[in-house]
Design an enzyme around this catalytic site. Structure first.
Site, PDB file in Angstrom:
ATOM      1  N   CYS A   1      14.044   0.005  -2.453  1.00 37.66           N
ATOM      2  CA  CYS A   1      12.904   0.078  -3.240  1.00 37.66           C
ATOM      3  C   CYS A   1      12.498   1.468  -3.913  1.00 37.66           C
ATOM      4  CB  CYS A   1      11.793  -0.504  -2.520  1.00 37.66           C
ATOM      5  SG  CYS A   1      11.120   0.654  -1.173  1.00 37.66           S
TER       6      CYS A   1
ATOM      7  N   CYS B   1       8.821  -3.133   1.744  1.00 45.90           N
ATOM      8  CA  CYS B   1       9.978  -2.920   1.028  1.00 45.90           C
ATOM      9  C   CYS B   1      10.436  -4.141   0.158  1.00 45.90           C
ATOM     10  CB  CYS B   1      11.130  -2.583   1.867  1.00 45.90           C
ATOM     11  SG  CYS B   1      12.496  -1.948   0.961  1.00 45.90           S
TER      12      CYS B   1
ATOM     13  N   CYS C   1      13.617   1.647   4.108  1.00 48.71           N
ATOM     14  CA  CYS C   1      12.272   1.499   4.553  1.00 48.71           C
ATOM     15  C   CYS C   1      12.415   1.139   5.880  1.00 48.71           C
ATOM     16  CB  CYS C   1      11.132   0.569   3.574  1.00 48.71           C
ATOM     17  SG  CYS C   1      10.803   1.342   2.294  1.00 48.71           S
TER      18      CYS C   1
ATOM     19  N   CYS D   1      14.154   5.443  -0.230  1.00 42.95           N
ATOM     20  CA  CYS D   1      14.700   4.051   0.258  1.00 42.95           C
ATOM     21  C   CYS D   1      15.550   3.419  -0.859  1.00 42.95           C
ATOM     22  CB  CYS D   1      13.489   3.133   0.417  1.00 42.95           C
ATOM     23  SG  CYS D   1      14.220   1.333   0.507  1.00 42.95           S
TER      24      CYS D   1
ATOM     25  N   GLY E   1      -9.600   5.570  24.441  1.00 43.51           N
ATOM     26  CA  GLY E   1      -8.367   6.145  24.979  1.00 43.51           C
ATOM     27  C   GLY E   1      -8.445   6.114  26.077  1.00 43.51           C
TER      28      GLY E   1
END
Lengths: 291, 291, 231
Positions: free
Chosen positions: B257, B285, B279, B254, B44
């Site tokens: 899909c 997808c 997606c 979606c 970080g």
């Protein structure tokens, strides 16, 4: 003898602004009646200050402007690095969240520790009220937000608790609750000072620093603010270091005090003794100069 | 191929040395790898690095590109996505460039890639230990929203002085009853540094916590590298009674899909004005659409 | 020897004043006496002879310049009060030793009731109980109920002094220092105060006081210490 350990022990705290030289020691201080070393132009902020502060105790520091009171307070608040000296904080708490921090600072000279630890001590254990409320509060944030900031610093993470505490302190400091979400920009000086007091107290500090808190306020407001601080101290029983040039404030708030001149402590004692039987000529002058 | 001196141009069937393998010279790679090691060692923490001029403009993924080029080897398979799409301009041109200077296999399949460079998304398919995800970062400094000075934000990170960002969230909640930060939601890494996760949607934030793959972040314009090593604690900033929420796609699927537990892009038909969803991760997808 | 609570040896108080110019004078010199547990000890002498200064030295409001004050503290054992740590002095002051000054010296804006309840609250007695006991004490001292909520600074001299006594007496200190507590009281109030002091003595407290009223001295004191004016 007493087994109570001091909350705060300070030994030989010295702060010089400037390079320093061999003559500094002998050419500055109350005996020379000056702060600035004539050889190297270094200013003595405060020199060789030592004291103990006990739990639930209020210590006063009194002296004219330029005597080093504020330098001393700022050093204790880690606002800058000190030239030399030691500071120990020994605090016992039932609060488990603080255990790690307390272990970390045990028997450690806080002046030489990392800024990370210093900030933790500052955020979790202390609070400060500046002479100028604008130094302690942010005008771009609501009054409630200012108070909340201190709790967020101490890693409080429950909004409801923070909100309730802000409201409680708002009422405690006799502020109108409906103004809690307003910016302190639109508040009077006395009200801003109250917001600053609430902020300083918000995270239940064990040590509070007061830097000339009433200077610049109207007399009637001064009295109100002082009474407030006094009552809150009695109620919550934290320790306080109170800086003032005004013996009236010192008499009202403290039981023990130190008198400073040219960066050095020239006399210390029980407040009633300092006021009724001042020994040092300068203290006699200060006491006799009261209005 | 050893990769040391790599031959690129095959014009006139004559082999000439035009570029070092992976475009960057070995000293540059060495520097960036060292900085990556430091970043991994301090999860970080933003490590400064000497960001090189690249043949694409700063702000177009040069940070991510330099990371990818420093870590890639001949045995790697690369995938590049931009907002989840394998076929957007930014993804295509980066892919083309890397292929030209490395001639390594390129794939759209998340599972097959060993190095994935991404802009603003994490793939839907779970990443594994042998994969590295490289993020392109526009502004690495999360504290920039509250503090303009770099010197100050550095100090704030060093002392873990994060109350200001917490206060920002607090004020947001008080005024709007919502946290207004959408993409790039601040996260606490390894209980120490608050980090900008790059502008990924909130939906992807939980994937950072205890990720099985190494996550690298590169900001070319701002010259910073940071990292989240595998299995590191990464948590979004939240209050106990106001917890972090991701984008809500409940009831939406979606249109291609039929997936329901993925990040969806909203598509509005210009003529009919109807809304449909697809997606955001195009390769995922497509995989689902294949028989 | 066991029941000596205070032993004063060779005590001297010298003032050095620097304003307007340096001036040195003695409040008193070479003072010796013992104070026994449970007795009523009076100090008598002409005004200006240093009686008040002596009392202030015993309370540490004045710094002693020579000699010792051995005090038997229930908390710290036998200590030299002139050299004791400030923190311990404050502790003794709020738990063992009380002082009634010649004049009421309090912060304005605080009601008589709160002033009298304060020493109890400092000893961790709950606010409600403390206030109740303060009311009782003020009533015993004949302070009219309608004055309870006002600051004693607005009271008459006699009322002020009674509030002063109430504050010092309410928490039953084991040692009580009294600096002319009855000077501004009428005969009736004086009688009430006398009664309270006698009750305190009966309950085991030690009292040391300066009084002007010879009759009163004879009535209540076990021993009298006579002060002579320094030449």
């Amino acid at each position: 003898m007493s087994t109570i350990k001091p909350l705060l022990s300070v030994r030989n705290l010295t702060k010089r602004f400037g390079p320093g030289c061999e003559d500094c020691e002998s050419l500055t201080g109350p005996t020379q009646n000056r702060n600035q070393c004539p050889t190297c132009k270094t200013i003595l902020g405060c020199g060789e200050v030592s004291f103990d502060l006990y739990p639930n105790e209020v210590l006063g520091i009194v002296g004219e402007s330029g005597s080093g009171k504020t330098t001393l307070l700022r050093a204790l608040h880690f606002d800058f690095e000190v030239t030399s000296g030691e500071m120990f904080f020994s605090y016992l708490s039932e609060n488990n969240e603080l255990t790690d921090l307390i272990k970390q600072i045990q028997d450690v000279n806080l002046f030489t520790t990392t800024n990370y630890v210093k900030r933790k001590v500052r955020n979790f254990l202390t609070g400060i009220i500046y002479q100028n409320p604008l130094m302690g509060i942010n005008l771009n944030i609501s009054a409630g937000g200012n108070i909340a900031e201190k709790m967020l610093m101490a890693e409080w993470r429950n909004l409801q608790t923070i909100r309730n505490r802000s409201k409680y302190l708002f009422q405690k400091t006799e502020m109108p609750l409906e103004r809690i979400d307003q910016s302190p920009k639109d508040f009077s000086g006395g009200m801003q000072q109250r917001v600053q007091i609430s902020k300083a107290l918000a995270s239940n500090p064990v040590l509070l620093f007061l830097d000339e808190v009433t200077t610049g306020l109207d007399l009637s407001v001064q009295a109100g603010v002082l009474d407030l601080i006094r009552n809150i101290q009695r109620e919550f029983r934290f320790s306080m270091i109170v800086i003032s040039h005004d013996f009236g404030v010192i008499r009202l708030l403290t039981e023990r005090c130190m008198v400073m001149k040219n960066g050095k402590v020239i006399e210390h004692g029980l407040t009633d003794q300092i006021l009724e039987d001042p020994v040092h000529p300068y203290t006699q002058l200060l006491v006799s100069s009261q209005l | 191929m050893t990769g040391k001196e790599w031959i690129m141009n095959q014009q006139n069937n004559k082999q000439t040395f035009l570029y070092n393998f992976a475009y960057l010279d070995e000293n540059t790679k060495k520097e960036i790898r060292r900085k990556i090691l430091k970043a991994v060692a301090i999860p970080g923490y933003q490590v400064p690095f000497a960001s090189r001029e690249m043949p694409i403009g700063r702000g177009w993924g040069t940070g991510g590109l330099q990371l990818t080029l420093s870590i890639i080897g001949c045995a790697d398979t690369l995938k590049v996505i931009d907002q989840g799409s394998d076929d957007s301009v930014n993804a295509i041109s980066i892919k083309k460039f890397i292929q030209k200077v490395c001639s390594i296999p390129i794939t759209n399949d998340t599972k097959k890639a060993t190095v994935i460079q991404t802009r603003h998304r994490i793939p839907e398919e779970k990443l594994e230990k042998n994969q590295i995800l490289v993020f392109q970062v526009p502004v690495p400094e999360i504290l920039r929203i509250i503090e303009p000075s770099d010197q100050v934000t550095k100090r704030m990170h060093a002392e873990a002085d994060y109350s200001a960002i917490w206060l920002y969230l607090y004020e947001d909640i008080i005024h709007f009853n919502e946290i207004s930060i959408g993409a790039g939601y601040p996260v606490m890494v390894n209980q120490r540094y608050i980090m900008d996760p790059s502008p990924i949607p909130r939906f992807d934030i939980p994937k950072l916590n205890h990720s099985r793959s190494l996550l690298l972040f590169g900001a070319g314009r701002e010259k910073r590298i940071y990292a989240i090593p595998p299995f590191t604690d990464v948590h979004p900033l939240e209050f106990e009674d106001f917890t972090f929420r991701t984008e809500d796609f409940s009831g939406k699927t979606c249109s291609k899909c039929n997936a329901s537990d993925v990040y969806l892009d909203e598509i509005i038909d210009d003529e009919s004005g109807t809304r449909s969803y697809q997606c955001s991760d195009t390769s995922y997808c497509e995989k689902r659409c294949q028989p | 020897m066991n029941n000596i609570i205070l032993q004063v040896e060779n005590l001297e108080k010298k003032f050095e004043l620097y304003l307007p110019e340096k001036k040195v004078f003695f409040a008193f010199q070479n003072i010796n006496f013992n104070l026994y547990q449970g007795e009523f000890f009076s100090i008598s002498g002409p005004s200006g002879s240093g009686k008040s200064s002596l009392l202030k030295c015993l309370y540490r409001t004045y710094k002693t310049t020579k000699g010792s004050i051995f005090y038997r503290s229930s908390r710290y054992g036998i200590v030299d009060f002139t050299k004791l740590q400030e923190q311990s002095v404050l502790n003794i002051r709020s738990n063992e030793m009380s002082y009634v000054s010649q004049f009421l010296n309090v912060i304005p804006r605080i009601s008589a009731l709160n002033l009298v309840a304060e020493p109890l609250i400092r000893k961790n007695i709950p606010q409600g109980i403390a206030i109740e006991r303060a009311k009782e004490m003020l009533s015993r001292l004949n302070i009219p109920t309608n004055l309870f909520d006002s600051s004693p600074l607005t009271f008459s001299g006699g009322e002020k002094q009674r509030v002063n006594i109430a504050r010092a007496v309410i928490w039953n200190p084991s040692l009580l220092l009294l600096d002319e507590p009855t000077a501004s009281l009428d005969e009736k109030s004086e009688k009430i105060v006398k009664k309270i002091l006698v009750t305190m003595k009966k309950s085991g407290s030690t009292l040391i006081g300066i009084f002007h009223n010879k009759k009163l001295i004879n009535q209540i004191s076990d021993r009298v210490f006579l002060f002579r004016k320094e030449e």
